[in-house]
Design a protein around this motif. Sequence first.
Motif, mmCIF file in Angstrom:
data_model
loop_
_atom_site.group_PDB
_atom_site.id
_atom_site.type_symbol
_atom_site.label_atom_id
_atom_site.label_comp_id
_atom_site.label_asym_id
_atom_site.label_seq_id
_atom_site.Cartn_x
_atom_site.Cartn_y
_atom_site.Cartn_z
ATOM 1 N N ARG A 88 0.831 -1.206 0.000
ATOM 2 C CA ARG A 88 0.000 0.000 0.000
ATOM 3 C C ARG A 88 0.864 1.253 0.000
ATOM 4 N N TRP A 89 1.967 1.235 0.746
ATOM 5 C CA TRP A 89 2.862 2.400 0.747
ATOM 6 C C TRP A 89 3.464 2.612 -0.637
ATOM 7 N N LEU A 90 3.923 1.525 -1.266
ATOM 8 C CA LEU A 90 4.499 1.651 -2.604
ATOM 9 C C LEU A 90 3.488 2.227 -3.585
ATOM 10 N N ALA A 91 2.262 1.713 -3.552
ATOM 11 C CA ALA A 91 1.238 2.198 -4.473
ATOM 12 C C ALA A 91 0.921 3.668 -4.224
ATOM 13 N N GLN A 92 0.870 4.069 -2.966
ATOM 14 C CA GLN A 92 0.570 5.463 -2.631
ATOM 15 C C GLN A 92 1.636 6.420 -3.145
ATOM 16 N N HIS A 93 2.865 5.910 -3.320
ATOM 17 C CA HIS A 93 3.968 6.761 -3.761
ATOM 18 C C HIS A 93 4.348 6.520 -5.216
ATOM 19 N N GLY A 94 3.456 5.890 -5.964
ATOM 20 C CA GLY A 94 3.645 5.777 -7.401
ATOM 21 C C GLY A 94 4.535 4.658 -7.870
ATOM 22 N N HIS A 95 4.769 3.659 -7.017
ATOM 23 C CA HIS A 95 5.618 2.528 -7.386
ATOM 24 C C HIS A 95 4.740 1.312 -7.680
ATOM 25 N N ARG A 96 5.192 0.459 -8.570
ATOM 26 C CA ARG A 96 4.311 -0.556 -9.161
ATOM 27 C C ARG A 96 4.297 -1.854 -8.359
ATOM 28 N N ALA A 97 3.573 -1.839 -7.268
ATOM 29 C CA ALA A 97 3.289 -3.053 -6.502
ATOM 30 C C ALA A 97 1.950 -3.609 -6.969
ATOM 31 N N PRO A 98 1.685 -4.903 -6.771
ATOM 32 C CA PRO A 98 0.391 -5.462 -7.173
ATOM 33 C C PRO A 98 -0.749 -4.879 -6.338
ATOM 34 N N ALA A 99 -1.855 -4.608 -7.000
ATOM 35 C CA ALA A 99 -3.040 -4.128 -6.288
ATOM 36 C C ALA A 99 -3.568 -5.225 -5.371
ATOM 37 N N GLU A 111 14.626 -12.147 -10.136
ATOM 38 C CA GLU A 111 13.519 -13.068 -9.892
ATOM 39 C C GLU A 111 12.344 -12.398 -9.191
ATOM 40 N N ASN A 112 12.558 -11.185 -8.693
ATOM 41 C CA ASN A 112 11.487 -10.472 -7.998
ATOM 42 C C ASN A 112 11.061 -9.209 -8.735
ATOM 43 N N ILE A 113 11.427 -9.115 -9.996
ATOM 44 C CA ILE A 113 10.965 -8.037 -10.865
ATOM 45 C C ILE A 113 10.159 -8.682 -11.980
ATOM 46 N N MET A 114 8.929 -8.250 -12.154
ATOM 47 C CA MET A 114 8.049 -8.787 -13.176
ATOM 48 C C MET A 114 7.991 -7.822 -14.356
ATOM 49 N N LEU A 115 8.132 -8.367 -15.559
ATOM 50 C CA LEU A 115 8.004 -7.569 -16.775
ATOM 51 C C LEU A 115 6.551 -7.684 -17.227
ATOM 52 N N ASP A 146 13.061 -5.296 -26.952
ATOM 53 C CA ASP A 146 14.312 -4.678 -26.509
ATOM 54 C C ASP A 146 14.440 -4.620 -24.994
ATOM 55 N N GLY A 147 13.489 -5.229 -24.273
ATOM 56 C CA GLY A 147 13.548 -5.247 -22.818
ATOM 57 C C GLY A 147 12.831 -4.097 -22.157
ATOM 58 N N SER A 148 12.275 -3.185 -22.940
ATOM 59 C CA SER A 148 11.533 -2.080 -22.357
ATOM 60 C C SER A 148 10.125 -2.547 -21.990
ATOM 61 N N GLY A 149 9.442 -1.730 -21.225
ATOM 62 C CA GLY A 149 8.095 -2.072 -20.781
ATOM 63 C C GLY A 149 7.975 -1.926 -19.278
ATOM 64 N N GLU A 150 6.746 -1.861 -18.810
ATOM 65 C CA GLU A 150 6.501 -1.639 -17.387
ATOM 66 C C GLU A 150 6.994 -2.816 -16.550
#
Length: 329
Positions: free
Chosen positions: A64-75, A189-193, A199-203
């Motif tokens: 919830r803290w990550l989401a509140q500050h604009g970082h991409r954690a799962p809802a 292993e803890n970063i999801m594309l 080219d490896g770009s994307g959220e």
Amino acid sequence: MNNLPDGLFAFLEHAGWAGAVIDPIPGDASFRRYFRVADGGRRAMLMHAPPPHEDPQPFLDVARWLAQHGHRAPAIHAAEPAEGWVLTEDFGNDRMRDWLDANPAGEEQAYAQAIDALVQLHQSPPGPFAPYDMSVYHREADLLTEWYCPAREIAADAAAYRTAWGKALAPLLDRQQPGVTVLRDYHAENIMLLSPAADGSGEQGLIDFQDALVGHPAYDLVSLLQDARRDVAPELERRMLDRYRASTGADDQFEADYALLGAQRNAKIVGIFTRLARRDGKPRYLSLIPRVWQALERDLAHPALGPVADWFSANIPDEVRAAHGGGVR
């Protein structure tokens, strides 16, 4: 279905997912279990982190803290933390590590975006989490003398080890103020594309952050670039470290702190992987120790690690070090 935890169907019903199809996912090094659930066109991830071995509340708080500050954690769709249940957004199958195995040409861009995500995280105010203080640094580093050294039948001087780390890390504590949110297990292993391009770009999305503390900005950088589970070429490590420094204005002292925290983290991981084998019956982690040990040796070569490097020279036999940590028997 067989071997499903008690209470699973009741939780899904309360969450509005009654009748969903349940697909177990292979586990990790913890007591947590994960399931994919599907209900028509809806998809979600179900985590079971049952007490007393697990507590999902920190995961919920950090997400919830990550989401509140604009970082991409799962809802978060639903949660019953007292029973260990959390239903979240499903980030899909493309872990950065697995995707890069199949798409090596995307490595530079994928790592660049992971660095940029750290820069963004470090521009946020530190979260309301406990400090990464000397007691935590010691407790983690001690795992090497508590587990690895006995497994290798090394009669190490544990008191001198603690003293060496105290001398090396004491100056860093002042430099990590006021601190940043440290996810502590930030790696491929803890970063999801979430929508990877060729080219490896994307959220990118974040997972496995429930142990977050407030500490030094170099820690998660080390976790990413000295990955215990994936080879990161020294040249790529250098470029990504330079990218971070250019984006943040970090000075040369940051390089010393990077080496200090690299050595501390890698010593911890060697101990954890040994413990997973010896205590928890998970020997597959032993094959990762040589990679970790190689990174540890590079970190120990930095002048900032003088007291710790001297301890390793005095306590870990040359033949063990020459084998990059060797195998735990």
